[in-house]
Write a protein that holds these residues in place. Structure first.
Motif, short mmCIF file in Angstrom:
data_model
loop_
_atom_site.label_atom_id
_atom_site.label_comp_id
_atom_site.label_asym_id
_atom_site.label_seq_id
_atom_site.Cartn_x
_atom_site.Cartn_y
_atom_site.Cartn_z
N LEU A 175 45.10 31.33 17.11
CA LEU A 175 46.00 30.81 18.16
C LEU A 175 45.39 29.59 18.83
N GLN A 176 44.08 29.69 19.13
CA GLN A 176 43.38 28.55 19.76
C GLN A 176 43.43 27.33 18.84
N ASN A 177 43.27 27.60 17.54
CA ASN A 177 43.27 26.51 16.57
C ASN A 177 44.63 25.81 16.54
N SER A 178 45.71 26.62 16.55
CA SER A 178 47.03 25.98 16.52
C SER A 178 47.31 25.25 17.83
N GLN A 179 46.74 25.77 18.94
CA GLN A 179 46.90 25.05 20.22
C GLN A 179 46.17 23.70 20.17
N ARG A 180 44.95 23.73 19.59
CA ARG A 180 44.19 22.47 19.49
C ARG A 180 44.95 21.46 18.62
N ASN A 181 45.51 21.96 17.50
CA ASN A 181 46.28 21.06 16.63
C ASN A 181 47.46 20.48 17.39
N PHE A 182 48.15 21.36 18.15
CA PHE A 182 49.31 20.92 18.92
C PHE A 182 48.89 19.82 19.90
N PHE A 183 47.77 20.06 20.62
CA PHE A 183 47.35 19.07 21.62
C PHE A 183 46.86 17.78 20.96
N SER A 184 46.28 17.89 19.78
CA SER A 184 45.86 16.66 19.07
C SER A 184 47.08 15.82 18.73
N ARG A 185 48.15 16.49 18.24
CA ARG A 185 49.37 15.76 17.89
C ARG A 185 50.01 15.15 19.15
N VAL A 186 50.06 15.94 20.24
CA VAL A 186 50.64 15.44 21.50
C VAL A 186 49.83 14.24 22.01
N THR A 187 48.50 14.34 21.89
CA THR A 187 47.64 13.23 22.33
C THR A 187 47.95 11.98 21.53
N GLU A 188 48.11 12.14 20.21
CA GLU A 188 48.44 10.98 19.37
C GLU A 188 49.73 10.32 19.85
N ILE A 189 50.73 11.15 20.15
CA ILE A 189 52.03 10.62 20.61
C ILE A 189 51.84 9.87 21.93
N LEU A 190 51.06 10.45 22.84
CA LEU A 190 50.84 9.80 24.14
C LEU A 190 50.08 8.49 23.98
N VAL A 191 49.08 8.47 23.10
CA VAL A 191 48.30 7.25 22.89
C VAL A 191 49.19 6.15 22.31
N THR A 192 50.06 6.52 21.39
CA THR A 192 51.00 5.54 20.82
C THR A 192 51.93 5.00 21.92
N ALA A 193 52.42 5.92 22.78
CA ALA A 193 53.30 5.49 23.87
C ALA A 193 52.54 4.57 24.82
N LEU A 194 51.26 4.88 25.05
CA LEU A 194 50.45 4.07 25.96
C LEU A 194 50.23 2.67 25.40
N ASP A 195 49.94 2.59 24.10
CA ASP A 195 49.75 1.29 23.44
C ASP A 195 51.00 0.43 23.61
N ALA A 196 52.18 1.08 23.39
CA ALA A 196 53.44 0.35 23.50
C ALA A 196 53.68 -0.10 24.95
N GLN A 197 53.33 0.73 25.90
CA GLN A 197 53.53 0.42 27.32
C GLN A 197 52.63 -0.72 27.77
N LEU A 198 51.35 -0.67 27.33
CA LEU A 198 50.41 -1.70 27.79
C LEU A 198 50.69 -3.04 27.12
N ASP A 199 51.10 -2.99 25.84
CA ASP A 199 51.53 -4.18 25.12
C ASP A 199 50.60 -5.36 25.35
N GLN A 200 49.30 -5.19 25.01
CA GLN A 200 48.32 -6.26 25.23
C GLN A 200 47.97 -6.98 23.92
N GLY A 201 48.88 -6.94 22.99
CA GLY A 201 48.63 -7.67 21.75
C GLY A 201 47.99 -6.81 20.69
N ASP A 202 47.77 -7.38 19.50
CA ASP A 202 47.26 -6.62 18.36
C ASP A 202 45.87 -6.05 18.60
#
Ligand SMILES: [Fe+2]
Length: 429
Positions: free
Chosen positions: A240-267
């Protein structure tokens, strides 16, 4: 304060003394008392009747010998019972210790390792293995083992073990085989105890006695079967802990992508959080951080600027507004249980070593070590990657600039760790 083992020893000694005292009072003392009474009151009444006197003395001696014999026989029985009780206590203590360790084990391999060690302690077998199913319908494979040279022993006897394993899996109950091997090179007895979970089979214990003639006592099997129950629950919890960690890793990836798009500081900004996480991880390992703080550092590196999502994009270049991002990030992360210990690292990632940073102006060791590492990794990445304001510099130039801020902005220990990694050529711009 005495430990549980010492309590057990004290208890056994007291019980031993009590049993000795009881039998002494119950057999030796009455016999001596009877002898005294006979000598004082009965024997004088027989006068000179030598035959009767001899008979009485003989009877008295017989009673005494029988009494002493029963005393020693009972002591022997008590000793055997005490030994058995001590062995049961040891097994119980081993299971209780294991259940405590298993409840704190967060990863599958740490559960399996604890289980294998505990199975050895409970049964005195030569080798113990914990097998796990990689997926539904897949074969059981060795996950962890304990004992003397367990891997070659398992490989050499794989076919025989497989037969016992198949029988245990098919019946869902423990299965045994006495091989009759008296050479000591192969197992003399094999036991397989299934590890069942709600969805079916999760794995199995495989236990090999290597001493010629050794076998499995029923109480040992009972103890390992009890252990198997705890281990199965621990595996479910780790899964269960493992699947939670996987879930949070995926959620983190989504948030980081959203953050990159929001900051929009170039390549150049793209991949910034992942690069910082890699550098921070290298520094953390160089400083000897354990897995738990390294995990914290990893997520904090990815999410350190998450607070910018709460700031209007038009205000991203307004320093007075930007300074709120560590606190905003802290507030976003702290209500989430798995990120509660990441939030303080994010809160303090702009604190300076001399206390002139923000948001709280903390200094030195009052700043979490992970935040001090994150700051150095963040600045290193910014220096070595071009953005709207500054061109990129090489690793050597970036290190020089960071060294110039040692003791003021940066923790000297962290800067030394970064320099050590760079000197080995492990940092790339
Ligand atoms: Fe920041």
């Amino acid at each position: 304060m005495p430990q549980s083992g010492q309590f057990q020893s004290l208890f056994s000694q007291k019980l031993d003394r009590a049993v000795f005292g009881t039998y002494f009072l119950g057999s030796v003392v009455p016999t001596a008392f009877l002898a005294a009474v006979l000598h004082q009151y009965v024997l004088p009444g027989f006068g000179q009747d030598g035959l009767a006197t001899t008979g009485l003395i003989g009877m008295l001696l017989g009673v005494g010998v029988l009494s002493l014999a029963s005393f020693f026989a009972l002591r022997r029985l008590v000793d055997t019972a005490l030994k058995r009780m001590k062995a049961d206590n040891r097994r119980l203590e081993t299971i209780l210790t294991a259940s405590r360790d298993l409840s704190g084990a967060l990863h599958t391999h740490s559960v399996a390792d604890t289980a294998a060690q505990c199975a050895i302690a409970l049964t005195d077998v030569g080798a113990a293995y914990v097998l796990l199913q990689a997926g539904r319908g897949k074969p059981l494979l060795v996950c962890e083992s304990a004992g003397q040279d367990p891997a070659p022993l398992y490989q050499a006897n794989q076919e025989t073990i497989g037969e016992v394993l198949d029988a245990a899996v098919a019946s869902g109950t423990p299965s045994f085989l006495e091989t009759g091997d008296a050479t000591g090179r192969g197992p003399s007895a094999i036991a397989v105890i299934p590890l069942a979970v709600a969805g079916g089979l999760r794995g199995a214990f495989v236990l090999l006695h290597t001493e010629p003639g050794a076998g499995f006592a029923p109480e040992q099997v009972d103890a390992v079967t009890s252990l198997a129950g705890f281990v199965s629950v621990a595996f479910q919890s780790a899964d269960l802990q493992n699947s939670q960690r996987n879930f949070f890793s995926r959620v983190t990836e989504i948030l980081v992508t959203a953050l990159d798009a929001q900051l929009d500081q170039g390549d150049a900004r793209a991949g910034h959080p992942n690069r910082i996480a890699a550098v921070a991880n290298s520094i953390g390992r160089e400083l000897g951080l354990a897995e738990e703080p390294l995990q914290r550092l990893h997520f904090a590196s990815l999410l350190h600027d998450i607070g910018y999502l709460k700031i209007d994009r038009a205000l991203h270049f307004d320093p007075s507004q930007c300074k709120a991002h560590p606190l905003l990030g802290f507030r976003m992360l702290s209500p989430i249980r798995l990120w509660q210990d990441v939030a303080p690292v994010v809160l303090h990632h702009h604190e300076w070593f001399d206390g002139s940073g923000y948001p709280e102006g903390r200094a030195g060791s009052d700043i979490p070590l992970e935040s001090r590492i994150l700051l150095v990794a963040d600045v290193f990445d910014k220096l070595t990657h071009e953005d709207f304001e500054c061109p990129a510099v090489g690793v050597s130039e970036a290190l020089d600039q960071i060294r110039a801020g040692t003791g003021r902005q940066f923790d000297p220990r962290v800067v030394d760790a970064l320099a050590a990694i760079a000197s080995r050529g492990e940092l790339v711009a």
